[in-house]
Design a protein around this motif. Structure first.
Motif, PDB file in Angstrom:
ATOM      1  N   VAL A  38       0.961  -1.225   0.005  1.00  0.00           N
ATOM      2  CA  VAL A  38      -0.077   0.222  -0.174  1.00  0.00           C
ATOM      3  C   VAL A  38       0.931   1.401  -0.061  1.00  0.00           C
ATOM      4  O   VAL A  38       1.848   1.423   0.808  1.00  0.00           O
ATOM      5  N   GLY A  39       0.707   2.194  -0.837  1.00  0.00           N
ATOM      6  CA  GLY A  39       1.500   3.308  -1.128  1.00  0.00           C
ATOM      7  C   GLY A  39       2.895   3.176  -1.600  1.00  0.00           C
ATOM      8  O   GLY A  39       3.521   4.280  -1.675  1.00  0.00           O
ATOM      9  N   PRO A  71      -7.736   5.039  -4.054  1.00  0.00           N
ATOM     10  CA  PRO A  71      -7.684   4.148  -2.526  1.00  0.00           C
ATOM     11  C   PRO A  71      -6.944   2.742  -2.937  1.00  0.00           C
ATOM     12  O   PRO A  71      -6.430   2.380  -2.013  1.00  0.00           O
ATOM     13  N   ARG A  72      -7.019   2.244  -4.328  1.00  0.00           N
ATOM     14  CA  ARG A  72      -6.489   1.035  -4.567  1.00  0.00           C
ATOM     15  C   ARG A  72      -4.984   1.111  -4.238  1.00  0.00           C
ATOM     16  O   ARG A  72      -4.334   0.128  -3.574  1.00  0.00           O
ATOM     17  N   PHE A  74      -3.301   3.793  -2.368  1.00  0.00           N
ATOM     18  CA  PHE A  74      -3.036   4.267  -1.289  1.00  0.00           C
ATOM     19  C   PHE A  74      -3.562   3.817  -0.021  1.00  0.00           C
ATOM     20  O   PHE A  74      -3.046   4.199   1.229  1.00  0.00           O
ATOM     21  N   GLU A  75      -4.618   3.126  -0.054  1.00  0.00           N
ATOM     22  CA  GLU A  75      -5.141   2.430   1.042  1.00  0.00           C
ATOM     23  C   GLU A  75      -5.456   1.259   1.148  1.00  0.00           C
ATOM     24  O   GLU A  75      -5.284   0.631   2.093  1.00  0.00           O
ATOM     25  N   LYS A  76      -6.151   0.679  -0.062  1.00  0.00           N
ATOM     26  CA  LYS A  76      -6.681  -0.815   0.076  1.00  0.00           C
ATOM     27  C   LYS A  76      -5.436  -1.739  -0.549  1.00  0.00           C
ATOM     28  O   LYS A  76      -5.594  -2.997  -0.009  1.00  0.00           O
ATOM     29  N   ALA A 277     -17.687   5.673   0.051  1.00  0.00           N
ATOM     30  CA  ALA A 277     -16.522   5.697   0.796  1.00  0.00           C
ATOM     31  C   ALA A 277     -16.872   5.118   2.009  1.00  0.00           C
ATOM     32  O   ALA A 277     -16.110   4.554   2.747  1.00  0.00           O
ATOM     33  N   LYS A 278     -18.072   5.601   2.533  1.00  0.00           N
ATOM     34  CA  LYS A 278     -18.441   5.036   3.778  1.00  0.00           C
ATOM     35  C   LYS A 278     -20.057   4.919   3.946  1.00  0.00           C
ATOM     36  O   LYS A 278     -20.868   4.743   2.892  1.00  0.00           O
ATOM     37  N   ARG A 347      -4.401  12.606  -5.475  1.00  0.00           N
ATOM     38  CA  ARG A 347      -4.598  12.229  -4.177  1.00  0.00           C
ATOM     39  C   ARG A 347      -4.850  13.626  -3.376  1.00  0.00           C
ATOM     40  O   ARG A 347      -5.585  13.773  -2.708  1.00  0.00           O
TER      41      ARG A 347
END
Ligand SMILES: [Zn+2]
Ligand SMILES: [Zn+2]
Length: 361
Positions: A38-39, A71-72, A74-76, A277-278, A347
């Motif tokens: 990630v990242g 998000p793929r 940097f997050e998930k 996102a939520k 981002r």
């Protein structure tokens, strides 16, 4: 898992002595943006993709950065590491099986989903509902690279008159078209699109083409509203435009969802497209209006790619006819060596952008 897994997973990459082009014991390499964790996206040399039977080797010429890539990366993360992301690509076919030699030298976009072709959904061509699919750019290597091996059944042929940059917009184009089909636009409809990103702006154009009398845009960004004017769309104003017959919700955030519902007439049609996102929440008062106005709500997912309904070939047709503007959506072009910079810019929203495209041309 970062970096510990060997590169030659699933036989996807061409190793020593596997070169069908030369047959020599060589280790061919290419440059790609590889996600190791990630990242951790690195521009580096990797083995050339190995081309299996039924696959073509494509030189990737353009690959769009999808909103979902942020998000793929940097997050998930992707499903495993290392993986080359990028699922919105088009390129030049440079190698194929002997029986497909006529494909060599042709331009194509790629439907990124690899269906199992065995499950019930696949049997009726509903590939996006496949229970066991693979995906270029998330489950297996994608288009932020110089080359990719692609199943020939996933090729969407593109005429020479279109640029590769334009062809790389087939994926968001097909997703937008699929969403608009779900809206059942009627002649003279007042329609609103919530979210003026690339898909929203393509969808708004399809809605206009479908006969709507008035197509408006809603976005919290003034710059996006300004950009939408280039495509002929004004911001929705309830006093001027009245309530809508149909609405496309493309933001995936609760305030927009509530406003989208409240902007509909009785028996209005709402299509939900934005990825949340939520949790999405609907206020009690808004909820009551769904009941009172007998609102019709539908979801939409991805695009259709089969012989009866093919949002991809229809998108190419619209590109060729010039009915719908695609390439004008591209605000930023980066070489594949700068993929990470492109993603970071998006981002951090460091600049105003609509479509960011990685170009190898
Ligand atoms: Zn996408
Ligand atoms: Zn399947």
């Amino acid at each position: 898992m970062g970096g510990s897994e060997p590169f030659f997973q699933k036989g996807l990459r061409r190793g020593p002595g596997q070169s069908p082009a030369s047959g020599k014991e060589t280790m061919e390499t290419m440059n790609a943006a590889v996600l190791h964790a990630v990242g951790d996206l690195r521009y580096e040399k990797v083995p050339m993709p190995g081309r299996g039977p039924g696959e073509v080797l494509m030189k990737v010429m353009a690959c769009g950065v999808c909103g979902s890539d942020i998000p793929r990366v940097f997050e998930k993360g992707t499903y495993h590491f290392p993986t080359i992301p990028g699922h919105e690509f088009a390129g030049l076919i440079i190698e194929a099986d002997e029986c497909d030699k006529d494909l060599v030298g042709k331009k194509a976009a790629v439907f990124p989903l690899l269906p199992c072709r065995k499950c019930a959904a696949c049997e009726v061509g509903e590939y996006v509902n496949c229970s066991d699919y693979d995906y270029y750019g998330s489950r297996r290597d994608g288009g932020f690279a110089e080359y990719i091996a692609v199943d020939k059944r996933n090729l969407v042929m593109v005429p020479d008159s279109l640029t590769y940059a334009c062809a790389s917009l087939c994926e968001p184009g097909a997703v937008a078209r699929a969403a608009v089909r779900r809206m059942d636009v009627q002649l003279g409809d007042v329609a609103i699109v919530y979210g003026a990103g690339p898909i929203g702006l393509i969808a708004a154009q399809w809605i206009r083409e479908s006969g709507a009398g008035c197509v408006r845009i809603v976005d919290i960004s003034e710059e996006k509203i300004e950009f939408a004017k280039k495509f002929g769309f004004l911001a929705y104003d309830e006093k001027r435009d009245g309530k809508a017959d149909c609405v496309l919700e493309g933001t995936g955030v609760s305030p927009a969802l509530n406003n989208a519902i409240l902007s509909l007439k009785s028996h209005g049609r709402l299509v939900l497209m934005g990825n949340p996102a939520k949790d999405m929440t609907i206020a009690q008062s808004t909820y009551s209006q769904i009941l009172r106005r007998e609102i019709n709500m539908r979801g939409t997912w991805n695009s259709s790619y089969n012989q009866t309904i093919n949002d991809w070939t229809e998108t190419v047709r619209a590109m060729v006819s010039g009915k719908i503007k695609y390439e004008e959506l591209i605000t930023h072009r980066y070489p594949v060596s700068k993929t990470f910079e492109a993603l970071e810019m998006m981002r951090g929203r460091r600049e105003f952008y609509t479509k960011v495209t990685i170009i190898n041309e």
